[in-house]
Design an enzyme around this catalytic site. Structure first.
Site, PDB file in Angstrom:
ATOM      1  N   HIS A   1       9.954  -1.036  -2.835  1.00 25.24           N
ATOM      2  CA  HIS A   1       9.848  -0.599  -4.230  1.00 25.24           C
ATOM      3  C   HIS A   1      11.229  -0.458  -4.837  1.00 25.24           C
ATOM      4  O   HIS A   1      12.193  -0.088  -4.171  1.00 25.24           O
ATOM      5  CB  HIS A   1       9.081   0.726  -4.338  1.00 25.24           C
ATOM      6  CG  HIS A   1       9.565   1.784  -3.401  1.00 25.24           C
ATOM      7  ND1 HIS A   1       9.206   1.810  -2.072  1.00 25.24           N
ATOM      8  CD2 HIS A   1      10.393   2.835  -3.587  1.00 25.24           C
ATOM      9  CE1 HIS A   1       9.780   2.846  -1.475  1.00 25.24           C
ATOM     10  NE2 HIS A   1      10.521   3.480  -2.380  1.00 25.24           N
TER      11      HIS A   1
ATOM     12  N   HIS B   1      13.409   1.469  -7.707  1.00 20.52           N
ATOM     13  CA  HIS B   1      13.429   2.620  -8.615  1.00 20.52           C
ATOM     14  C   HIS B   1      14.168   2.174  -9.877  1.00 20.52           C
ATOM     15  O   HIS B   1      15.320   1.740  -9.793  1.00 20.52           O
ATOM     16  CB  HIS B   1      14.218   3.794  -8.023  1.00 20.52           C
ATOM     17  CG  HIS B   1      13.636   4.367  -6.755  1.00 20.52           C
ATOM     18  ND1 HIS B   1      12.935   5.556  -6.734  1.00 20.52           N
ATOM     19  CD2 HIS B   1      13.673   3.943  -5.470  1.00 20.52           C
ATOM     20  CE1 HIS B   1      12.571   5.837  -5.496  1.00 20.52           C
ATOM     21  NE2 HIS B   1      13.009   4.863  -4.699  1.00 20.52           N
TER      22      HIS B   1
HETATM   23  P1  5GP Z   1      11.746   6.215  -1.469  1.00 17.84           P
HETATM   24  O1  5GP Z   1      12.191   7.586  -1.091  1.00 17.84           O
HETATM   25  O2  5GP Z   1      10.891   5.592  -0.388  1.00 17.84           O
HETATM   26  O3  5GP Z   1      12.861   5.330  -1.916  1.00 17.84           O
HETATM   27  O4  5GP Z   1      10.848   6.404  -2.749  1.00 17.84           O
HETATM   28  C1  5GP Z   1       9.484   6.705  -2.693  1.00 17.84           C
HETATM   29  C2  5GP Z   1       9.138   7.269  -4.053  1.00 17.84           C
HETATM   30  O5  5GP Z   1       7.736   7.301  -4.179  1.00 17.84           O
HETATM   31  C3  5GP Z   1       9.653   8.691  -4.254  1.00 17.84           C
HETATM   32  O6  5GP Z   1      10.538   8.735  -5.347  1.00 17.84           O
HETATM   33  C4  5GP Z   1       8.371   9.483  -4.505  1.00 17.84           C
HETATM   34  O7  5GP Z   1       8.538  10.485  -5.471  1.00 17.84           O
HETATM   35  C5  5GP Z   1       7.390   8.430  -4.931  1.00 17.84           C
HETATM   36  N1  5GP Z   1       6.005   8.749  -4.616  1.00 17.84           N
HETATM   37  C6  5GP Z   1       5.528   9.166  -3.426  1.00 17.84           C
HETATM   38  N2  5GP Z   1       4.203   9.361  -3.483  1.00 17.84           N
HETATM   39  C7  5GP Z   1       3.828   9.047  -4.763  1.00 17.84           C
HETATM   40  C8  5GP Z   1       2.563   9.059  -5.430  1.00 17.84           C
HETATM   41  O8  5GP Z   1       1.507   9.368  -4.889  1.00 17.84           O
HETATM   42  N3  5GP Z   1       2.574   8.673  -6.754  1.00 17.84           N
HETATM   43  C9  5GP Z   1       3.729   8.298  -7.397  1.00 17.84           C
HETATM   44  N4  5GP Z   1       3.614   7.937  -8.667  1.00 17.84           N
HETATM   45  N5  5GP Z   1       4.935   8.302  -6.775  1.00 17.84           N
HETATM   46  C10 5GP Z   1       4.977   8.669  -5.472  1.00 17.84           C
END
Ligand code: 5GP
Length: 205
Positions: A191, A193
């Site tokens: 993903h 951001h």
């Molecule tokens: P990472 O830390 O893997 O780079 O980012 C994962 C992102 O997914 C985090 O910013 C977190 O807030 C978001 N996230 C996790 N669970 C959910 C969810 O159920 N819904 C949404 N909209 N975002 C989520």
């Protein structure tokens, strides 16, 4: 006017003459009154000083507490990332699969046949949107990218720019990909951001 001024002057002279602080007219009782008056003033000043120093200590305590909670939040994120990494290559569906299938609701910003963009549940900026491929195809993290993924990787970047346009931040925004536990990745479905809507700082943490 002259009469008013002279009457004011006279009354101020009278007041000074009566005043316990007039050194010429200071009876014993007045001195007593003055010393008993000075004591509470000293106490008051001491109390004020104590209050100020305790306020400073209190402020210091608040700052330390905030710093400690920031450190603990960072540790929480790191621990969560390490825990998520143990499942990274299991092929198990992630929360994002449920968002793609609309089993879990999300606030969708943009969608086409290949990607879905939705608002992050825990936004780190006024605009914080996640852009994900609908088909994971082994892209649990950017570190797993292979030549066959070039198309989708380009598509994701272009979709991020569309999101920035839609959100009115195309003049200044950031695209972040956390890859692996060391980068605090917590969901193992690639993903991007898309962050913006405020002055972003550099370097990131
Ligand atoms: P990472 O830390 O893997 O780079 O980012 C994962 C992102 O997914 C985090 O910013 C977190 O807030 C978001 N996230 C996790 N669970 C959910 C969810 O159920 N819904 C949404 N909209 N975002 C989520």
């Amino acid at each position: 006017m002259a009469a008013v001024t002279s009457s004011l002057l006279r009354s101020s002279i009278t007041l000074r003459a009566l005043s316990p602080f007039n050194p010429l007219k200071r009876p014993n009782s007045t001195r007593l009154f003055q010393s008993s008056f000075q004591l509470p003033v000293r106490q008051l000043l001491a109390e004020l000083f104590r209050h100020l120093t305790s306020s400073v200590s209190f402020l210091r305590f608040i700052c330390t507490f905030r710093a400690m909670s920031r450190v603990s939040a960072t540790h929480d994120e790191e621990a969560a990332a390490r825990a998520a990494a143990t499942e990274a290559n299991s092929g198990a569906p992630t929360i994002f699969d449920k968002i793609i299938s609309k089993e879990i609701p999300s606030s969708i910003v943009y969608e086409d046949e290949k990607v879905l963009a939705f608002r992050d549940i825990n936004p780190q900026a006024p605009v914080h949107v996640l852009v994900i491929p609908k088909l994971r195809d082994g892209l649990t993290e950017l570190g797993k990218a292979e030549p066959r993924h070039e198309d989708i990787l380009g598509h994701l970047l272009h979709a991020s720019k569309i999101v920035a346009e839609k959100e009115g931040i195309v003049d200044g925004f950031r695209v972040v990909i956390n890859s692996g536990a060391t980068a605090c990745q917590s969901v193992y479905h690639l993903h991007l951001h898309v962050l913006g809507g405020r002055q972003l700082k550099w370097p990131p943490g």
